[in-house]
Structure formats: C-alpha cells, structure tokens
Design a protein around this motif. Structure first.
Motif, PDB file in Angstrom:
ATOM      1  N   GLU A 120      -1.547   1.368  -9.895  1.00 54.98           N
ATOM      2  CA  GLU A 120      -2.139   0.332  -9.063  1.00 54.98           C
ATOM      3  C   GLU A 120      -2.445  -0.919  -9.901  1.00 54.98           C
ATOM      4  OE1 GLU A 120      -6.378   0.481  -7.404  1.00 54.98           O
ATOM      5  OE2 GLU A 120      -5.175   1.226  -5.746  1.00 54.98           O
ATOM      6  N   GLY A 121      -2.240  -2.109  -9.341  1.00 54.93           N
ATOM      7  CA  GLY A 121      -2.560  -3.364 -10.030  1.00 54.93           C
ATOM      8  C   GLY A 121      -1.675  -4.505  -9.567  1.00 54.93           C
ATOM      9  N   GLN A 122      -1.702  -5.639 -10.320  1.00 59.10           N
ATOM     10  CA  GLN A 122      -0.885  -6.822 -10.006  1.00 59.10           C
ATOM     11  C   GLN A 122       0.325  -6.864 -10.929  1.00 59.10           C
ATOM     12  OE1 GLN A 122      -3.285 -10.352 -10.195  1.00 59.10           O
ATOM     13  NE2 GLN A 122      -4.125 -10.036  -8.154  1.00 59.10           N
ATOM     14  N   TYR A 123       1.434  -7.194 -10.302  1.00 64.48           N
ATOM     15  CA  TYR A 123       2.700  -7.271 -11.025  1.00 64.48           C
ATOM     16  C   TYR A 123       3.254  -8.687 -10.876  1.00 64.48           C
ATOM     17  CZ  TYR A 123       2.535  -2.154 -11.084  1.00 64.48           C
ATOM     18  OH  TYR A 123       2.161  -0.870 -11.282  1.00 64.48           O
ATOM     19  N   SER A 124       3.939  -9.193 -11.956  1.00 62.08           N
ATOM     20  CA  SER A 124       4.612 -10.506 -11.932  1.00 62.08           C
ATOM     21  C   SER A 124       6.106 -10.289 -12.016  1.00 62.08           C
ATOM     22  CB  SER A 124       4.153 -11.369 -13.108  1.00 62.08           C
ATOM     23  OG  SER A 124       2.766 -11.655 -12.991  1.00 62.08           O
ATOM     24  N   ILE A 125       6.841 -10.949 -11.112  1.00 59.48           N
ATOM     25  CA  ILE A 125       8.301 -10.853 -11.080  1.00 59.48           C
ATOM     26  C   ILE A 125       8.862 -12.211 -11.505  1.00 59.48           C
ATOM     27  CG2 ILE A 125      10.305 -10.341  -9.657  1.00 59.48           C
ATOM     28  CD1 ILE A 125       8.462  -8.752  -7.828  1.00 59.48           C
ATOM     29  N   VAL A 139       0.107  -4.026  -5.992  1.00 56.39           N
ATOM     30  CA  VAL A 139       0.392  -2.656  -5.545  1.00 56.39           C
ATOM     31  C   VAL A 139      -0.942  -1.888  -5.446  1.00 56.39           C
ATOM     32  CG1 VAL A 139       1.556  -0.481  -6.059  1.00 56.39           C
ATOM     33  CG2 VAL A 139       2.683  -2.662  -6.579  1.00 56.39           C
ATOM     34  N   LYS A 140      -1.177  -1.343  -4.263  1.00 52.85           N
ATOM     35  CA  LYS A 140      -2.406  -0.583  -4.029  1.00 52.85           C
ATOM     36  C   LYS A 140      -2.037   0.871  -3.711  1.00 52.85           C
ATOM     37  CE  LYS A 140      -6.680  -0.489  -1.334  1.00 52.85           C
ATOM     38  NZ  LYS A 140      -7.456  -1.120  -0.248  1.00 52.85           N
ATOM     39  N   VAL A 188       0.860  -1.189   0.000  1.00 50.20           N
ATOM     40  CA  VAL A 188       0.000   0.000   0.000  1.00 50.20           C
ATOM     41  C   VAL A 188       0.891   1.232   0.000  1.00 50.20           C
ATOM     42  CG1 VAL A 188      -1.800   1.291   1.191  1.00 50.20           C
ATOM     43  CG2 VAL A 188      -1.829  -1.240   1.233  1.00 50.20           C
ATOM     44  N   VAL A 189       0.654   2.121  -0.974  1.00 48.30           N
ATOM     45  CA  VAL A 189       1.479   3.310  -1.138  1.00 48.30           C
ATOM     46  C   VAL A 189       0.552   4.524  -1.218  1.00 48.30           C
ATOM     47  CG1 VAL A 189       3.274   4.449  -2.491  1.00 48.30           C
ATOM     48  CG2 VAL A 189       3.140   1.953  -2.431  1.00 48.30           C
TER      49      VAL A 189
END
Length: 1078
Positions: free
Chosen positions: A553-558, A573-574, A488-489
């Motif tokens: 904001e969203g979903q990230y893949s590493i 990431v929110k 959360v940022v």
C-alpha cells in the motif's frame, strides 16, 4: 414365532443299506440368539424321536465357543426297514424358529414277514409301522373273514379307538369315516361324572382387561387342575384360583395376546375345554403431526404419539410408504413414533401421513431455499493476448458448489481453463487469453437463485506509425475506483492496472518506469522487485502486483519518456483486508445466568470501517463453541444470557468489516455466572446490654451455587444513613453480639450475606433498638427430671445443670435441708445463665432437700431439688419355717432393718436339702414377707435362706432360716412343738403376681393359701365371679391354687383376684393381667 434361517448346515437325504449305521448332522448359528436353542428330531409329522433315544437311536450335541455354532447329531444304529421315511428337525429359540426335512431310504431289505428278526435289539422295531401293518394283513389272510358291521362297532367305541378300528378293518379314509359317523350318531349331551357345569365353548376379552372361567363340580372337595395349551397353570398375581363350595373359578388379570390360547379344567380323568380370544383395541393417535418448516439442508422430524406402546404405524408420502434408508430414519420409543429426514431438499416438500389401525394424521413439510450471502463478487477484466485472466468470488457458505458459464454456455475445464473451489472462494483461471475468450462470464451457485456476472475484455494492440514527434502522455483511468488515481485492492488478490501511453515516437523497451513507495521512500527499478512489475507494450503499460499485501500500500510515481519528452503520473494503491481480531476480551460482571463482557477494538480495521462483532462462548474444558449472535453487534460491550449458574465459561470475539470476518480473538479468562444470595431472614434481637446487642437471623431462602461465605452486620443511628460495619471478616454463624455500642442511643441493624458474587440485599430491622440494660425478673428453669425425686445409687456421679434468667446477673445461693451448703464433696459452679451442682461420688449422707435461690435486689425465685442416694438393703430378720403340710412348707420373716434408703421391692427365697447342700431358687421378686415352698421331696430335710431386694439389687448378706422343714413319709415333722389346736383362718402364703402375656398363648396365674378347716376358693375377674366358663380351668393342689386361661384374647386382660373363705374368716389376693397383641 418368526421363521428365520438359523441352520448353517442341514441334514441331507440319504440311502442306507439295511443293518448299517447312519448319522445326520445339523449346525445352528447362535451368534444372534440370547439363549441356547432347542432342537427336536421328528419322524413324520408327530413322532418325537427324543423319546426313542436308546441303543437304536442316539443323539449327540457340541458347541464351538469361537464360531458360536451348535452341532447336533442323530445316529441310527443298524438301520431296519421301519426306519425308512420322511424326517424333520426343528430348532427354536424364543421368537425365532427354523426347520428342514430329509428322507431316509433303506435298501437290501428282507422278506416282510421276517423284519422283526434284525439285530437292532430292544429298539429295533419301534418305528416299523409298515411291517406291523403287513403282519396284521398276513394274519387276516390266514383267518376267515367274519361278517361284521364296522359302523355298529364305531358307534359304541370311544373316539380314541377310531383309528385302531379303521386300521383293523382296512378303512383308510378317516375323514370320510368321521363325517358318516357324525350323521349316523345322534349327538346327545354326555353326562359328566365330575362336572355339574362345564366351561363355556369360548370366552372373549379385551386386551388389558380380565376374564373369569367357572365350572361347577359334583364333589366340593375334589381338586382341579387348570391347563393352558396343555401346560399346567400355577397360581400367581396374573392367574388367580378361587374355590367356593363346589364352584371353581380361574381369573386371568390384565389379558395380553399371549393369553389367547386353549384352556382346560381337569378333574381326575375328565376334562372341560374352552378357548379364550383376546381382542386388541384399535390403536389411536393421541398426539397429531405438526407442520414443519425448514431450510434446505436441515434435519426434519415428524413426531406423533399413539395410545399403545409398541404399536405398528405406517408412514406415507404421496401414496408411497416410507421405509428406512440412508436419508430417512424411523424411530420408535414407547408410545412415541418419529420420522426423521436428514438434510432436507426441495424434493422433500409435500404432505406426510402416519396411519394406525385406528386413525391417521398428516403434516405438511415446507422446505425453504437457503439464502446465500456474497462476500466478494467477480469483477470485469481487461487482458491482452497471451496473458492470464482470473475471475474470483467469495460466498458465505463453504459447502456451496457452482458452475461457470460463458455467454450462457457452461465452461468446461481444459489445458488453459482451470476452476478451483477452496473454502468460500471460487476461481476461474484462463491462461494464454485469446480473442475468442472475450465475453460475459457468470458463476451460478448450485441450489440458489443467484448468479454473479463479469465481462472479459480482450485488448488488441494496434501500432500506427506517425512520422511526427509528440511527447509521451500517460492516460491513467481510475475513475471506477472512487477517489482520483486511487486503486483499492483486496489483500491476496492480483492487481493489474493497464495504463495507455501515447507519444511519437512510441516509447520503446529502453524506456523504464520508476516506482516510488512512500512508506519506504526510494526509487525502485521494476525489474528488481519481483512482486511488482510493469509490462510494457507499444501503447500500453500494465502495472501488476501479484498477491497484494499490506506493505504494497502507498503512492506510486509513473514516469514515461521518449525523445520528445516525458510525462509523470501519481498513483495511490490502497490494500483492504479483513480486520485484526479484537483484543483484551474480559468479563466485567456476572449475574445468576448472565455475564457482561467487553473488549477493545482491533488495532487495524483492514482498511475498511468495522461494521460490528460476532461473539462465541464455550464451557471451560470443552471444544464446542456456541454462537451468541447472528446479526453483527456494534458495541464493544455485550451481555451474554441463558448461562448455567456455577459453570465456568470462556468467550471470544470476531470483528467484521466490509471485506469479511477476522480471526477469533484470544479466549477470555474463565468466568462463572453466579448471583449473590437473597437477603437473610427473620433478623431479631436476642439480648441487649448497656454497650452490646446480640442478634440472630435465618439463612437466605435462595442461596444458589455460590453458597454463603459469611455475614456482615452493620448498624446506624435512627434517622441517619451512615452504616457502620460491626465485623471486618464475615461470620459463619447465624448469631452475633455487636459490641462497643453507644449507651442510650436508638440504633438500627441490618445483615448482609456474602459470597463470591458479592453482597446480598440487606435484611434490615424494621424497628430501632435502644441500647440499655433491660431489667428481667429472676426465674429458675428447673429441668423436668428434677421436678420429682432425683434418685441415684451410692458411688455414682451427680451433675445437675439448672438454667436461670434475670438481669442484671442475679445472686445464686444453695441450701441443704434449710442450712447453708458447706459439704466440700459437693461442688457448685455458677455462670451468667446457669448453675451446676456436682458430686463426684455420691454417698447416702448426700440425700436431702437442696434449695436453689436466685435474687436480684428484693426479687427472688426458689426451687427445691430432692436428692435420694440409695444402696443395697440389709438381710431380712428372723426367717422361720412356720408350717409344714404335705409336700409344702410355709416361711415367714421380718423386713430388714436397713432398707438401703429406699423401699423393699421384693425377696428371693432359696432352698437346700441336707443331702446335697445345693441351693435352688424357689421364688424371685416375692413382695410379701412370707411364702410357701411347694413340690418338696418326701423324706428330705430342707433349710431356707432369703435375700432382700430394692432398686439397687439383692442384699449382699443373706438370712438363713432358724429351723428346718422335714418332709416325712407319714406326715410332716417340725423341729418345734406343734400346737394342739390347728384351726386357723385363711392366709395366703404366696400372692398373685402381675403378668404381661401375648394374645393367643395359654397362661396361668397361681398363689398359695393356708387354712384349717379347708377354705372355699372363689376366683374373680374385675370383681365378677368366674363361673363354669370353659376358657378357665381352676385347680387346687394341697393349697397351691392355679387359674389356667386358655388362649387369652385382648378382652381377657384386667384385675384377677382369689378369695379363700372358711368359718374362721377370709383372705384375698389380687393381680393385674395385661394381654398384648403381637
């Protein structure tokens, strides 16, 4: 007066050669003066040079409007030795004054005995006192000295001659002379030629009170003068002079400090002195100081009231007097005194005192530290070498400043360390982080017992060689952020996530990380997305977002790969932010001083739940917003109170979540708090018919700013609640006839007032009304002026409006003298409630008795109206001169045949002599058909004419006397034969006339009588004989009787009569005298 520096330029001391001219200049600044200053030039201590102005001493004055400076010049022409000495100039203006001194030295003087032979002219020796003394000394040396006892001379001399005698005999110690003379001389009270009793030595009086000073004089008729400080006092409301016999009194009302002075009473050459001392009462404190409790930064006001306006008070704290400076202000308004402290601090805490000369008061000041709210605290950071570390916090007050500390030591800015303060946000930025930067960092707001702390961790990267191969492993730690793999940022902040990566061999730079954004599904090469980047080291990969925004904001893949395999991790990431502003702010209803406002929640809550709302309002056209609540309000409907009725307002709303406060919403449409009026009052029934009902009512007692637009009338049947509106549009008047009502029903009525705020409470009739025609007896309401005879002149217009009542409508009939009215010149018009009789041009045949009758079935009412049309009368008949005696002539006539249909009010008699043929009025408004013309001229022959008069005026025609009166030199001759027997009883030929006089002005009443032998005259007042009263003077001039009344008063009014008596009979006339007081 207050001594102030008014001089811009002062006269300088100088040395001047005898016979030359010298000029002294003084300049005065008048920019702060309300009026022109007064300048005096003096020599020594007392000699006013203004009285010596002439050829020798001259004065000049000028004024510069631009600089507002007065320039005064004094010139001494052809200086002589006597001009040497000390001089002084004084300038005064109301309560301000200034003075300066200078010296004049004269060189090149002549011998002492010849100083008077200079060229200064008539003013040359006015100031030369030293020369005069020398001249006396020279004379004294020339004459032999005599053995004289100076003290005997002084004992018998007047005090005003003491100085002259001292100079003549060389005595210089005047003060010692007076002391010795006082011991030698027995003080005996000197008897005054003017005063019996002098003023007291002094008088004492309290401020605001009055005092009196008395003297007694030998001569009670002598005039006195009162002086104050040598200036004559004029009588006024403040200074009152009294004179009773030989006693003189001066009264001073409402004494103030300016009345503290020396007074004297002057009678001729003698004076009596005294002094008045005005005592000022002590100033007390009528309203004490109150304790004050404030928060740091607020304004402090200590207020007290004293018993006197303009009194001086002293403010103190801790034994130190407080004076005006940049922080402290002292205000004085009449009896009210105020101490103001701007922006209170903790150092201002203490006890404050106010002192007057008659009391004191104290008040305690408590200053409380202001609470500071932390909107965003600083967070722990973990950074690598050469990277940037930034601590950020946000507090509720933009004005708060603070300091940063590392491990208790204050951080100083440098090349790598920067500190910033923008609004509510405080930042500490460390560039190129080094191991020594690791530690605990603290932010301390100045003035608050509060600190925010966070830790900076320095990450060292260690590389160890492991010969064996292991697939890469992502060690993602997001446990501190709540949900698994969720970060959360706060929007605008920098996101940096350090991901530890293990594997053998260690992933090298040729490995890459793919980022997939779910809101816009794609695979992004990090090097191609500037805001998002991945920094990779040997065993650490950092995921960085510079200035996070909502699109991030969203979903990230590493994904991490090495020759031994790959590993994948999902990251969410929110982004959280302040909410959007509320929408659609609107007013749903208003009251007298309230308004109900509602709004829609913001479309985006910022990623955090909405905690509530803050409201503000302002007047339309103003730019100043007022907060309505300090605690968040959770509902979306709010009732604003304490508003002003009739004023337009606008409102706006802020949304609040855990991150902060949103931007303000759009302003609502302007609305006005306004309330409906109170209910109308006194609803009553005026009239009822078979289908209508007339109502009337009074306006509401409370109307308010909205006024009254009109009224709605409603009715319903008794026992029901179905109200029917009688009018669609509001009516303006307070009366209304409701039509179309059911006959025979019992109905209830009510009235409602309407305005912009809506309907008022109804005013309902308590009892029902039966809709049925009410039988009412016929009744004529005859106006007051028609109850007596109605008189009009010929040609005038007659319009008689006669109201009547009766139900059903009565039948109206008119009769004249008992006969039906058939004259076409008389118009009749009848309505439901009145009848009108109209005559356009009245004639005498319209006179008579008019009868009006109103009838319903066998019920009738009648009224008689007597109309009288009058005209000018005809001329009198048979005017004759019946007797002539002395300078008088008696006339008689008969009333006219045509009186004009009214009574004759009098006659106007005129005379004309045969020589001039000019007519002159003898009497006006003569009531009797006879009169006596007096003051006729001897030797003339007179003819007479008479006009008759009524309420319309004089007759158009005139009657002339049939014979004339000749006033002969040896007697009177008539044109008819004089009877041999002249005896007759008394008969008044001119009556007494009623009079109205003003009190205090002498008056007279007169009449004329004829009788032979001569009649005895008796004057009476209210049937009482007037005797030898000096107020009355009775005269008889050849039959003309006059009673003079000297300065009549209010009690001299009444009925006066005059009686004439002889042996053949008597006659009497009377009149009424009215005395009016102006």
């Amino acid at each position: 007066s207050e001594l102030t520096g008014l001089f811009v330029e002062r006269p300088e001391s100088t040395t001047v050669i005898k016979g030359k001219n010298v000029t002294f200049v003084a300049k005065v600044d008048s920019s702060d003066l309300l009026r022109k200053p007064n300048m005096k030039w003096l020599k020594g201590k007392w000699l006013d040079l203004g009285s010596k102005a002439g050829k020798h001493v001259q004065f000049k004055e000028a004024y510069d409007r631009n600089s507002k400076v007065y320039t005064y010049e004094m010139s001494i022409i052809k200086v002589v030795e006597g001009d040497a000495g000390g001089y002084r100039c004084e300038v005064t203006s109301k309560d301000k004054c200034d003075s300066c001194t200078f010296e004049v030295t004269v060189e090149g003087g002549s011998l002492p005995g010849h100083h008077c032979q200079g060229d200064a002219g008539e003013d040359a020796g006015d100031l030369d006192f030293s020369a005069l003394l020398k001249k006396r000394e020279k004379k004294a040396r020339d004459e032999p000295k005599e053995d004289v006892d100076v003290w005997e001379i002084l004992k018998d001399a007047k005090p005003c001659d003491y100085e002259k005698i001292a100079f003549d005999y060389g005595i210089t110690d005047l003060r010692g002379l007076l002391k010795r003379l006082k011991k030698m001389k027995k003080v005996e009270p000197k008897k005054s030629d003017a005063f019996l009793k002098k003023l007291e030595q002094c008088y004492s009086v309290d401020k605001g009170k009055r005092t009196q000073m008395h003297v007694e004089l030998h001569d009670p008729n002598v005039q006195v003068k009162w002086l104050k400080n040598g200036v004559e006092i004029k009588p006024s409301a403040k200074y009152v002079f009294e004179c009773v016999g030989n006693k003189r009194t001066l009264t001073i009302n409402k004494c103030n400090l300016s009345d503290d002075a020396a007074y004297e009473c002057v009678v001729g050459e003698e004076k009596s002195f005294t002094e008045v001392f005005v005592k000022e009462p002590p100033v007390t404190i009528t309203k004490l100081l109150d304790d004050v409790h404030v928060v740091v930064g607020e304004k402090v006001e200590f207020e007290c009231e004293v018993s006197e306006e303009g009194a001086n008070v002293k403010w103190m704290k801790d034994g130190v007097e407080l004076t005006k400076d940049g922080k402290i202000r002292i205000k004085k308004d009449g009896k009210k005194h105020t101490l103001v402290i701007n922006e209170a601090t903790i150092e201002d805490i203490g006890m404050y005192y106010v002192y007057t000369n008659g009391g004191e008061s104290k008040g305690e000041l408590e200053v409380e530290a202001k609470e500071l709210e932390v909107l965003q605290s600083i967070a722990d950071l973990s950074v690598k070498a050469c990277e940037q570390a930034m601590f950020k916090c946000e507090v509720s007050d933009e004005k708060v400043v603070g300091k940063w500390f590392k491990d208790g030591v204050e951080v100083k800015p440098g090349n790598r360390i920067k500190m910033s303060h923008i609004g509510r946000i405080h930042k500490l930025t460390i560039d190129d982080v080094k191991p020594q930067d690791e530690g605990n960092y603290t932010f301390v707001p100045e003035g608050y017992a509060l600190s925010l702390s966070a830790k900076l961790n320095f990450i060292e990267i260690k590389i160890e060689y492991v010969p064996r191969q292991d697939p890469p492993k992502i060690h993602l730690d997001t446990s501190s952020t709540g949900s698994k793999n969720t970060i959360v940022v706060v929007a605008g902040n920098k996101l940096r996530l350090d991901v530890e990566i293990t594997g053998e061999p260690v992933p090298t730079s040729f490995c890459y990380i793919l980022l997939t954004h779910t809101s816009n599904p794609c695979t992004i090469q990090l090097s191609k997305c500037p805001p998002l980047r991945v920094e990779t080291r040997t065993t650490l990969s950092s995921f960085v977002i510079e200035g996070a925004e909502r699109p991030d904001e969203g979903q990230y893949s590493i994904i991490v790969t090495n020759p031994a395999g790959e590993d994948r991790a999902e990251l969410t990431v929110k982004i959280v932010d302040v909410p959007n502003p509320p929408e659609n702010v609107r007013c749903m209803g208003v009251g007298e001083d309230t308004a109900t406002v509602t709004w829609d929640p913001p479309k985006f809550d910022g990623g955090a739940p909405i905690k509530g709302y803050l409201m503000e309002r302002k007047k339309q056209g103003s730019s100043r917003w007022t907060k309505l609540n300090f605690e968040v309000f959770e509902s979306t409907t709010y009732e604003a109170k304490k508003m002003i009725e009739g004023v337009f307002y606008e409102m706006r709303v802020f949304a609040v979540n855990g991150i902060g406060i949103s931007q303000p919403s759009g302003n609502s449409k302007p609305f006005m708090p306004i309330a409906p009026t109170s209910e109308p009052t006194r609803l009553t029934v005026e009239d009822v018919t078979d289908s209508t009902c007339a109502l009337k009512w009074r306006p509401p007692e409370r109307v308010g700013a909205g006024g009254v637009d009109g009224y709605i009338i409603e009715w319903c049947k008794e026992g029901e609640d179905n109200w029917v509106a009688a009018n669609k549009e509001p009516v303006d008047k307070n009366t209304y006839r409701v039509k179309g009502l059911p006959t025979g029903e019992k109905l209830l009525f009510r009235v409602v007032a309407m305005n912009i705020a809506g309907r008022s409470p109804p005013c309902t009739m308590k009892q029902s009304v039966t809709i049925r025609e009410i039988m009412e007896y016929p009744k004529i309401r005859l106006p007051r002026q028609l109850r007596t005879k109605f008189i009009r002149k010929v040609g005038e217009k007659i319009n008689l409006v006669i109201p009547f009542q009766g139900k059903p409508r009565p039948v109206v009939n008119w009769l004249k003298d008992g006969e039906p009215l058939e004259n076409k010149s008389v118009g009749i018009r009848t309505s439901d409630f009145d009848t009108i009789l109209f005559i356009r041009s009245a004639e005498r045949d319209h006179s008579g008795t008019y009868t009006l009758s109103v009838q319903i079935d066998n019920m009738q009412d009648k009224a008689d109206i007597h109309i009288q049309i009058v005209d000018k009368p005809g001329p009198p008949i048979n005017v004759m001169v019946t007797d002539v005696w002395g300078f008088n002539a008696a006339l008689e006539w008969k009333p006219p045949k045509d009186t004009g249909n009214t009574d004759i009010t009098g006659y106007t008699i005129q005379k004309a002599d045969k020589k001039t043929q000019g007519w002159f009025t003898v009497y006006e408004h003569n009531r009797r058909p006879s009169c006596t013309a007096s003051d006729l001229v001897m030797g003339n022959e007179y003819s007479f004419r008479v006009f008759s008069e009524n309420i319309c005026g004089l007759s158009d025609e005139v009657a002339f006397s049939k014979n004339t009166a000749i006033i002969g030199k040896t007697g009177n001759t008539l044109q008819y034969t004089i009877p041999s027997d002249m005896s007759s009883s008394p008969k008044f030929t001119a009556p007494l006339v009623d009079r109205v006089v003003v009190a205090g002005y002498s008056t007279a009443i007169s009449c004329a009588v004829r009788a032979y032998p001569k009649a005895k005259i008796v004057w009476m007042k209210n049937k009482m004989i007037i005797g030898e009263d000096p107020k009355f003077l009775m005269q008889n001039n050849q039959g003309v009787l006059t009673l003079n009344i000297r300065k009549p008063g209010q009690f001299d009014g009444g009925k006066y009569s005059c009686k004439a008596i002889n042996d053949l009979g008597e006659d009497e006339v009377e009149c009424r005298l009215e005395v009016r007081v102006p």
